[in-house]
Enzyme design. Structure first.
Site, PDB file in Angstrom:
ATOM      1  N   CYS A 267      -5.776  -4.227   3.055  1.00  0.00           N
ATOM      2  CA  CYS A 267      -4.279  -4.730   2.919  1.00  0.00           C
ATOM      3  C   CYS A 267      -4.336  -6.388   2.691  1.00  0.00           C
ATOM      4  CB  CYS A 267      -3.501  -4.464   4.033  1.00  0.00           C
ATOM      5  SG  CYS A 267      -3.120  -2.839   4.392  1.00  0.00           S
ATOM      6  N   ARG A 332     -13.729  -0.998   5.564  1.00  0.00           N
ATOM      7  CA  ARG A 332     -13.352  -1.384   4.156  1.00  0.00           C
ATOM      8  C   ARG A 332     -13.300  -2.834   3.802  1.00  0.00           C
ATOM      9  NH1 ARG A 332      -8.220   2.245   3.621  1.00  0.00           N
ATOM     10  NH2 ARG A 332      -8.076   1.737   5.912  1.00  0.00           N
TER      11      ARG A 332
END
Length: 431
Positions: A267, A332
């Site tokens: 994000c 990630r």
């Protein structure tokens, strides 16, 4: 006078069962007939066994849920609502990679063609720049379905706000932003999402508004962290602890409490590039956004060089933590991997431990072999607390003395050991 007929029951498919899709699907399944779809058959099989590798949903909650699971696109046709929750990464040039969103749109469009449902709605929760839902996804859905957007099916957008590992701000408690292609569709989505959250619904006036709101949420955090990272570099030259400075400044009522460190994940480390990309398309160079990204992306190299300058050449270093944030298994876009690469390029030997990261994923994604047992590790020239997992926050002085040799260095990136006495003969460094 005949009473008006109640609206037909919604049947929902959630496309993508990761950190965002799975909690949403489980929450929706408490009120609706819900199918959770993912292209990863292994992921679906694990969930059927009550195992969520993301640790967002407890096994018992999965086992009692009425959520149906599938990796077969043949199960998708005939739904009234499709909610797309696939990742939106960037490529190696930090340009938006809309491949997963495009692929999901083709899959949903094919399902719409096979069994068109009157007034079907396709909702996107994936973080995108303003315009993607209507200008990119809508035409793909039309092409694959043979139907007309805005007549045969409709679009919606409701940005995800999942914070991995956060058990307080869950999907059933947060305010949900919702937008629809028409006022009727927006009201329908408000009813659906209103069933699952106690945090209320905010109706955005347009889909583009909702898309923009989501992308600036993370860009704002990124810029604030970049400021703190930059002052950490300045204070490092002055020999001042940034954490001591922030602690003092934080006594002012309106001071924003951000901390320095590595900014990774799917994000904050990614979304600002989506907004900057769209700005460039419009002829505007997003100077503040890209400057913040440059600072945060450069922190791995800065920390690696700062540590290397304080230890002997060819040191044996232990890095504690590989995931992108504390107490989650998510690897990630981990900037710890960049730090490891920086240290190795500077000539050091690096071992890595993480109690939550999947060893096979670490090896596949970053070429990092994880040490399985922390209690079997000892006598490093330097230990770096890179991710403040609970296990590392609990490390005491005796354990530090075992891990770091006499004359070695304790590098505490997040200040988790500031409150304890560091073993004699070891130097302590933090941002």
């Amino acid at each position: 006078m005949t009473a008006s007929a109640s609206p037909p029951a919604e049947t929902i498919a959630v496309i993508g069962l990761g950190y965002v899709g799975l909690p949403l699907a489980v929450a929706l399944a408490r009120h609706f007939d819900v199918l959770g779809f993912d292209i990863d058959q292994v992921r679906v099989d694990e969930l059927r066994q009550g195992e969520d590798r993301t640790r967002e949903i407890e096994p018992d909650a999965l086992r009692v849920s009425s959520l149906r699971l599938s990796a077969d696109p043949a199960d998708l046709p005939g739904k009234t609502v499709y909610i797309v929750t696939v990742p939106t990464p960037v490529d190696d040039k930090n340009a938006p990679d809309l491949g997963p969103v495009r692929a999901a749109s083709r899959t949903v469009g094919h399902a719409l063609r096979q069994a068109p449902m009157p007034q079907a709605v396709v909702v996107y929760e994936s973080t995108v720049y303003p315009g993607v839902t209507e200008d990119i996804c809508g035409p793909i859905l039309e092409q694959e379905s043979g139907l007309a957007c805005g007549r045969d099916f409709f679009l919606g957008y409701s940005p995800e706000r999942i914070n991995p590992g956060d058990k307080v701000h869950t999907v059933d408690k947060i305010t949900k932003v919702v937008a629809g292609q028409t006022p009727d569709i927006a009201a329908r989505l408000e009813r659906i999402y209103g069933k699952i959250t106690s945090g209320g619904i905010h109706l955005a006036p347009t889909i583009k508004t909702a898309e923009a709101a989501k992308v600036i949420e993370n860009a704002q955090r990124d810029i604030n962290i970049a400021f703190v990272n930059e002052i950490a570099m300045i204070f490092g030259k002055l020999g001042i602890s940034t954490y001591d400075v922030l602690e003092a400044a934080g006594t002012k009522w309106n001071f924003l409490k951000f901390q320095p460190g590595l900014v990774g994940g799917h994000c904050i480390g990614v979304d600002p590039y989506y907004l900057a990309h769209r700005a460039e398309e419009l002829g505007h160079h997003a100077r503040i956004i890209l400057s913040g990204r440059a600072i945060n992306d450069g922190m791995s190299a800065y920390i690696g060089e700062a540590i290397s300058a304080r230890i002997r050449p060819s040191s044996n270093i232990l890095v504690l933590g590989l995931t992108f944030k504390e107490d989650v298994p998510d690897l990630r876009n981990s900037k710890v991997a960049d730090l490891i690469g920086s240290l190795r390029r500077l000539g050091h030997k690096v071992s890595v431990h993480d109690p939550l990261a999947d060893p096979h994923e670490a090896q596949h994604e970053y070429g990092v072999m994880l040490s399985p047992r922390l209690d079997q590790l000892a006598d490093f020239d330097a230990v770096i607390a890179a991710v403040p997992h609970q296990q590392y926050r609990a490390i005491n002085r005796a354990e530090l003395a075992r891990l770091v040799r006499d004359g070695g260095m304790v590098a505490d990136l997040k200040g988790i050991w500031r409150g304890q006495k560091i073993p004699a003969g070891r130097q302590y460094w933090t941002l």
